[in-house]
Design a protein around this motif. Structure first.
Motif, short mmCIF file in Angstrom:
data_model
loop_
_atom_site.label_atom_id
_atom_site.label_comp_id
_atom_site.label_asym_id
_atom_site.label_seq_id
_atom_site.Cartn_x
_atom_site.Cartn_y
_atom_site.Cartn_z
N ASP A 168 -97.21 45.25 -34.88
CA ASP A 168 -96.79 45.56 -33.71
C ASP A 168 -97.90 45.67 -32.94
O ASP A 168 -97.58 45.41 -31.60
N GLN A 169 -99.11 45.71 -33.29
CA GLN A 169 -100.26 45.50 -32.30
C GLN A 169 -100.38 44.14 -32.08
O GLN A 169 -101.29 43.90 -31.02
N PHE A 170 -100.04 43.17 -32.68
CA PHE A 170 -100.12 41.59 -32.30
C PHE A 170 -98.88 41.36 -31.33
O PHE A 170 -97.78 41.13 -31.92
N PRO A 173 -82.97 30.08 -37.27
CA PRO A 173 -84.01 29.11 -37.95
C PRO A 173 -85.27 28.96 -37.41
O PRO A 173 -86.16 28.42 -38.16
N GLU A 174 -85.69 29.50 -36.48
CA GLU A 174 -86.89 29.56 -35.82
C GLU A 174 -87.96 30.52 -36.60
O GLU A 174 -89.36 30.48 -36.34
N ILE A 175 -87.75 31.33 -37.65
CA ILE A 175 -88.35 32.20 -38.52
C ILE A 175 -89.75 31.68 -39.29
O ILE A 175 -89.20 30.50 -39.70
N LYS A 176 -90.56 32.09 -39.08
CA LYS A 176 -91.80 31.56 -39.42
C LYS A 176 -92.40 32.44 -40.54
O LYS A 176 -93.20 31.97 -41.46
N LYS A 204 -99.15 35.07 -34.73
CA LYS A 204 -98.03 34.88 -33.81
C LYS A 204 -96.68 34.37 -34.37
O LYS A 204 -97.06 33.69 -35.65
N GLY A 205 -95.76 34.55 -33.60
CA GLY A 205 -94.50 33.63 -34.25
C GLY A 205 -93.33 34.69 -34.63
O GLY A 205 -93.58 35.87 -34.77
N PRO A 206 -92.21 34.01 -34.43
CA PRO A 206 -90.96 35.15 -35.06
C PRO A 206 -90.87 35.29 -36.57
O PRO A 206 -91.04 34.32 -37.34
N TYR A 207 -90.53 36.56 -36.88
CA TYR A 207 -90.45 36.73 -38.20
C TYR A 207 -89.13 37.82 -38.35
O TYR A 207 -88.70 38.48 -37.58
N ALA A 208 -88.96 37.94 -39.65
CA ALA A 208 -87.73 38.75 -40.13
C ALA A 208 -88.25 39.84 -41.16
O ALA A 208 -89.31 39.57 -41.96
N GLU A 209 -87.65 40.86 -41.45
CA GLU A 209 -88.08 41.88 -42.10
C GLU A 209 -86.88 42.29 -43.04
O GLU A 209 -85.92 42.58 -42.45
N LEU A 210 -87.14 42.50 -44.45
CA LEU A 210 -86.28 42.89 -45.33
C LEU A 210 -86.51 44.24 -45.67
O LEU A 210 -87.51 44.39 -46.23
N THR A 211 -85.85 45.14 -45.59
CA THR A 211 -85.96 46.75 -45.99
C THR A 211 -85.31 47.02 -47.24
O THR A 211 -84.37 46.60 -47.58
N GLY A 212 -85.98 48.25 -47.64
CA GLY A 212 -85.47 48.94 -49.10
C GLY A 212 -84.04 49.75 -48.85
O GLY A 212 -83.72 49.74 -47.45
N LYS A 213 -83.93 50.54 -49.94
CA LYS A 213 -82.72 51.42 -49.99
C LYS A 213 -82.99 52.30 -48.94
O LYS A 213 -84.15 53.07 -48.85
#
Lengths: 315, 222
Positions: free
Chosen positions: A179-181, A211-214, A152-161
């Motif tokens: 996404d299943q969670f 700032p809440e990103i875990k 659980k929790g908020p998260y960020a994603e860095l994608t490539g080219k």
């Protein structure tokens, strides 16, 4: 008249250039041209090293070049390979669509291409396309990320080219698991184009906005390094970071507890396989393998990080 | 003079053409037909679920019914020579990857974890080397690409790229989970003896498998 003279001069220079190209081309037909993205990413440096070492072992001369992720530069390098009458080209390409023409051009000139790491969106023009099983690898990374986040929790994603199929496929693999969670919430997603410096600045701005990103899940290790550096600078060492590649840099961060996990792509093995298959094709007329080949990835955590060196996991 | 000028112009246009050809050589030139063909085959328009629906009952299930190896026999062959067993009965998409097999077996259900979305039914199969636990991923979340990789008629090279190939894996897993969950009641599964057909990498103490069929064992009580 001055104009004519100038043109004449240009013609002479052009002739001289042609002559020197011809002179160079009078090789023994044992030249392997190895073209990859820039070597400032250790993944690509390792590929080039692996291919070069295997080529020398099999008695080939090598020419190692980088297209710097620029399709037009790649085109020029293919021209160089053609002019040098290369026996074969080992290529980690500069774009799934943009590279089709370049590989076709080499084929038309009678030079077989062996693609590593990245595919092109067309079959039948390269002799081999050997890629990591990016989807399988990303689902491993996604599972570990979900586990370390406590599901659980908020998260960020860095994608490539975006022009690189690997960027899309890894993101899909991550999301097919994450996404299943339903308690894991994606709050920011940005491309940092595989770049460490870009990832650093994108991470800084995402952190300001959220700032809440875990946690941060990254499409490759150089971006994971950039994100991790930005998080350390912001005293957010608590944020879970997961990368993809299995570089020594990230291995050391995993051992230091600053990055949670990465997914090893056997870059060295793939590069060597490509050269072996090029050699088989040149000497026997066939690689004995299908064009498209996919090599499985391995999850790297604190448990096995010690065994990892130069994109190779000791048994 | 006029002639010379024309010559200069001609020279110029040749130079210009050469120059532009070289410059264009650096660009991505795709003719319209190719572009249309590429777009028609792009990942966005590929419907993996439709593809899987088309092959599920006509090819996938018959393939398992006819080709799946009895787990006990397979384990004995793998113990002797894993690569030989893989070459004769398994399939893999690249050198160095683990072999993936279509397996079948019978055994008693010793555990059911139905609470998780990644639900697992554990079946204990008696083999020559003792009892082996098989974790059947009944889903709806099914991890891994074992099912796709076990099917020898699905080749990476048949798809435009890894994205389509991955979509096929996901669609196969979804279809397998749907079929198994519809025909098999998880609630009172515990302790029953079942027969299963599944795809798996055969290694480790516990084998994690993706089932395509779970049914009452022949002769066994259900």
């Amino acid at each position: 008249m001055t104009l004519l003279k100038a043109l004449g001069g240009a013609a002479i220079v052009a002739l001289a250039a042609l002559t020197s190209v011809d002179a160079m081309a009078a090789g023994n037909g044992k030249l392997l041209v190895i073209i990859t993205p820039p070597h400032n990413n250790p993944f690509f440096a390792t590929e080039a090293d692996g291919a070069e070492a295997k080529a020398k072992e099999l008695g080939y001369e090598t020419l190692v070049l980088s297209h710097d992720d620029d399709a037009s530069k790649q085109n020029q390098l293919i021209d160089t390979a053609i002019a040098r009458k290369a026996a074969a080209i080992i290529l980690d390409n500069a774009g799934a669509d943009a590279s089709i023409e370049a590989v076709q051009k080499a084929k038309t000139a009678g030079i077989p291409s062996f693609l590593i790491d990245r595919e092109i969106n067309k079959t039948g023009i390269a002799v081999a396309q050997i890629v990591s099983n990016n989807y399988q690898g990303a689902t491993l990374g996604g599972q570990e990320f979900a586990k370390r986040m406590g599901e659980k929790g908020p998260y960020a994603e860095l994608t490539g080219k975006e022009s690189d199929t690997n960027a899309g496929i890894r993101s899909k693999g991550y999301h097919d698991v994450i996404d299943q969670f339903s308690d894991l919430k994606l709050v920011a997603k940005q491309s940092a184009n595989w770049s460490q410096t870009e990832a650093y600045s994108k991470m800084e701005s995402m952190l300001q906005a959220h700032p809440e990103i875990k946690g941060v899940i990254s499409g490759n290790d150089t971006m994971a390094m950039g994100a991790s550096a930005a998080l350390q600078a912001a005293h957010r060492g608590d944020v879970i970071v997961v990368g993809f590649d299995g570089s020594n840099d990230v291995r050391d961060q995993i051992k230091a507890g600053k990055i949670a996990a990465t997914v090893l792509q056997p870059a060295f093995q793939i590069a060597q396989l490509a050269v072996e298959q090029a050699d088989a094709y040149l000497t026997k007329g066939s690689t004995g393998k299908p064009e498209k080949q996919s090599i499985d990835c391995v999850l790297i955590t604190k448990d096995n990080a010690d065994k990892l060196n130069n994109f190779t996991l000791a048994k | 003079m006029a002639l010379t000028r024309r010559h200069i112009l001609a020279l110029f246009s040749v130079a210009a053409l050469g120059g532009s050809a070289a410059a264009l050589g650096g660009c991505k030139i795709v003719d319209n037909a190719d572009l249309k063909a590429a777009k028609a085959k792009s990942s966005d328009e590929f419907d993996a679920n439709a593809y899987v629906d088309k092959i599920w009952t006509s090819k996938v299930l018959p393939d398992f019914r006819s080709r799946a190896m009895d787990l006990d026999t397979l384990l004995q062959e793998v113990a002797k020579d894993p690569d030989k067993a893989g070459q004769s009965h398994g399939h893999r998409a690249g050198d160095g990857n683990p072999w993936t097999f279509e397996i079948k077996g019978e055994g008693k259900i010793t555990a059911v974890d139905a609470a998780s979305r990644h639900a697992i039914v554990t079946v204990e199969v008696q083999t020559a080397s003792g009892a082996r636990k098989i974790d059947l991923q009944v889903g709806p979340v099914v991890f891994g690409t074992a099912l796709r990789d076990a099917l020898s008629f699905i080749q990476f090279g048949d798809f435009v790229n890894q994205i389509q190939y991955a979509q096929v894996s996901r669609a196969l897993n979804d279809r397998a989970s749907k079929g198994v969950r519809e025909s098999f009641d998880l609630k009172d599964a515990m302790g029953k003896t079942v027969a299963f057909y599944a795809a798996a990498v055969v290694s480790g103490d516990t084998i994690t498998a993706t089932p395509v069929i779970i049914e009452p064992a022949k002769g066994g009580k259900t």
